[in-house]
Design a protein around this motif. Structure first.
Motif, PDB file in Angstrom:
ATOM      1  N   GLU A   8       0.822  -1.211   0.000  1.00 40.45           N
ATOM      2  CA  GLU A   8       0.000   0.000   0.000  1.00 40.45           C
ATOM      3  C   GLU A   8       0.860   1.266   0.000  1.00 40.45           C
ATOM      4  O   GLU A   8       0.355   2.359  -0.211  1.00 40.45           O
ATOM      5  CB  GLU A   8      -0.971   0.009   1.186  1.00 40.45           C
ATOM      6  CG  GLU A   8      -0.342  -0.027   2.546  1.00 40.45           C
ATOM      7  CD  GLU A   8       0.043  -1.437   3.018  1.00 40.45           C
ATOM      8  OE1 GLU A   8       0.507  -1.526   4.158  1.00 40.45           O
ATOM      9  OE2 GLU A   8      -0.102  -2.413   2.281  1.00 40.45           O
ATOM     10  N   VAL A   9       2.172   1.110   0.178  1.00 44.64           N
ATOM     11  CA  VAL A   9       3.093   2.258   0.186  1.00 44.64           C
ATOM     12  C   VAL A   9       3.984   2.258  -1.049  1.00 44.64           C
ATOM     13  O   VAL A   9       4.282   3.309  -1.603  1.00 44.64           O
ATOM     14  CB  VAL A   9       3.953   2.249   1.473  1.00 44.64           C
ATOM     15  CG1 VAL A   9       4.986   3.365   1.452  1.00 44.64           C
ATOM     16  CG2 VAL A   9       3.069   2.364   2.704  1.00 44.64           C
ATOM     17  N   THR A  11       4.928   0.439  -4.974  1.00 50.44           N
ATOM     18  CA  THR A  11       4.383  -0.317  -6.093  1.00 50.44           C
ATOM     19  C   THR A  11       5.497  -0.591  -7.093  1.00 50.44           C
ATOM     20  O   THR A  11       6.475   0.158  -7.166  1.00 50.44           O
ATOM     21  CB  THR A  11       3.232   0.450  -6.774  1.00 50.44           C
ATOM     22  OG1 THR A  11       2.644  -0.390  -7.761  1.00 50.44           O
ATOM     23  CG2 THR A  11       3.700   1.736  -7.421  1.00 50.44           C
ATOM     24  N   ASP A  13       6.960  -0.577 -10.722  1.00 51.57           N
ATOM     25  CA  ASP A  13       6.770   0.364 -11.810  1.00 51.57           C
ATOM     26  C   ASP A  13       7.506  -0.107 -13.061  1.00 51.57           C
ATOM     27  O   ASP A  13       8.385   0.562 -13.563  1.00 51.57           O
ATOM     28  CB  ASP A  13       7.279   1.742 -11.370  1.00 51.57           C
ATOM     29  CG  ASP A  13       6.822   2.857 -12.275  1.00 51.57           C
ATOM     30  OD1 ASP A  13       5.841   2.659 -13.008  1.00 51.57           O
ATOM     31  OD2 ASP A  13       7.447   3.926 -12.250  1.00 51.57           O
ATOM     32  N   ARG A  23       8.556   2.067  -6.509  1.00 50.67           N
ATOM     33  CA  ARG A  23       8.471   3.478  -6.164  1.00 50.67           C
ATOM     34  C   ARG A  23       7.368   3.661  -5.132  1.00 50.67           C
ATOM     35  O   ARG A  23       6.491   2.817  -4.990  1.00 50.67           O
ATOM     36  CB  ARG A  23       8.178   4.333  -7.388  1.00 50.67           C
ATOM     37  CG  ARG A  23       6.835   4.060  -8.020  1.00 50.67           C
ATOM     38  CD  ARG A  23       6.506   5.032  -9.136  1.00 50.67           C
ATOM     39  NE  ARG A  23       5.248   4.699  -9.745  1.00 50.67           N
ATOM     40  CZ  ARG A  23       4.052   5.017  -9.246  1.00 50.67           C
ATOM     41  NH1 ARG A  23       3.951   5.681  -8.129  1.00 50.67           N
ATOM     42  NH2 ARG A  23       2.947   4.661  -9.872  1.00 50.67           N
ATOM     43  N   ALA A  24       7.448   4.758  -4.414  1.00 47.66           N
ATOM     44  CA  ALA A  24       6.402   5.086  -3.450  1.00 47.66           C
ATOM     45  C   ALA A  24       5.141   5.457  -4.216  1.00 47.66           C
ATOM     46  O   ALA A  24       5.204   6.076  -5.279  1.00 47.66           O
ATOM     47  CB  ALA A  24       6.844   6.235  -2.569  1.00 47.66           C
ATOM     48  N   VAL A  25       3.983   5.108  -3.680  1.00 48.58           N
ATOM     49  CA  VAL A  25       2.723   5.393  -4.362  1.00 48.58           C
ATOM     50  C   VAL A  25       2.298   6.854  -4.176  1.00 48.58           C
ATOM     51  O   VAL A  25       1.442   7.334  -4.908  1.00 48.58           O
ATOM     52  CB  VAL A  25       1.584   4.452  -3.919  1.00 48.58           C
ATOM     53  CG1 VAL A  25       1.895   3.015  -4.299  1.00 48.58           C
ATOM     54  CG2 VAL A  25       1.316   4.552  -2.431  1.00 48.58           C
ATOM     55  N   ALA A  26       2.890   7.561  -3.205  1.00 49.43           N
ATOM     56  CA  ALA A  26       2.523   8.961  -2.956  1.00 49.43           C
ATOM     57  C   ALA A  26       3.697   9.697  -2.327  1.00 49.43           C
ATOM     58  O   ALA A  26       4.592   9.087  -1.751  1.00 49.43           O
ATOM     59  CB  ALA A  26       1.313   9.033  -2.032  1.00 49.43           C
ATOM     60  N   ASP A  27       3.684  11.005  -2.438  1.00 48.67           N
ATOM     61  CA  ASP A  27       4.673  11.833  -1.753  1.00 48.67           C
ATOM     62  C   ASP A  27       4.232  12.038  -0.309  1.00 48.67           C
ATOM     63  O   ASP A  27       3.044  11.983   0.002  1.00 48.67           O
ATOM     64  CB  ASP A  27       4.790  13.206  -2.426  1.00 48.67           C
ATOM     65  CG  ASP A  27       5.438  13.123  -3.801  1.00 48.67           C
ATOM     66  OD1 ASP A  27       6.203  12.174  -4.039  1.00 48.67           O
ATOM     67  OD2 ASP A  27       5.174  14.011  -4.618  1.00 48.67           O
ATOM     68  N   ILE A  29       4.828  10.306   2.581  1.00 52.09           N
ATOM     69  CA  ILE A  29       4.388   9.144   3.346  1.00 52.09           C
ATOM     70  C   ILE A  29       4.947   9.243   4.760  1.00 52.09           C
ATOM     71  O   ILE A  29       6.120   9.552   4.957  1.00 52.09           O
ATOM     72  CB  ILE A  29       4.853   7.845   2.663  1.00 52.09           C
ATOM     73  CG1 ILE A  29       4.186   7.731   1.289  1.00 52.09           C
ATOM     74  CG2 ILE A  29       4.566   6.630   3.525  1.00 52.09           C
ATOM     75  CD1 ILE A  29       4.766   6.667   0.415  1.00 52.09           C
TER      76      ILE A  29
END
Length: 61
Positions: A8-9, A11, A13, A23-27, A29
């Motif tokens: 969930e953190v 993914t 790519d 890579r992280a799924v969001a900035d 975290i």
């Protein structure tokens, strides 16, 4: 490994130079225990966890 540890953190790519790239799924975290664990086990030491200006992971115990 990090994508599998905390999917969930992180993914996967696609492939880069014959290897899958995570890579992280969001900035932005939050550096919780799961994220710190992923940084600790990352074989490429590709994850650096910051809390403000301080690096908190990977942990060097």
């Amino acid at each position: 490994m990090c994508a599998g540890t905390v999917p969930e953190v992180f993914t996967l790519d696609g492939r880069q130079a014959g290897r899958e790239h995570a890579r992280a799924v969001a900035d932005g975290i939050e550096p919780d225990e799961r994220v710190l664990d992923a940084a600790d086990i990352c074989p490429a030491l590709a994850i650096t966890v910051h809390e403000g200006d301080t690096v908190v992971g990977p942990r060097r115990d």
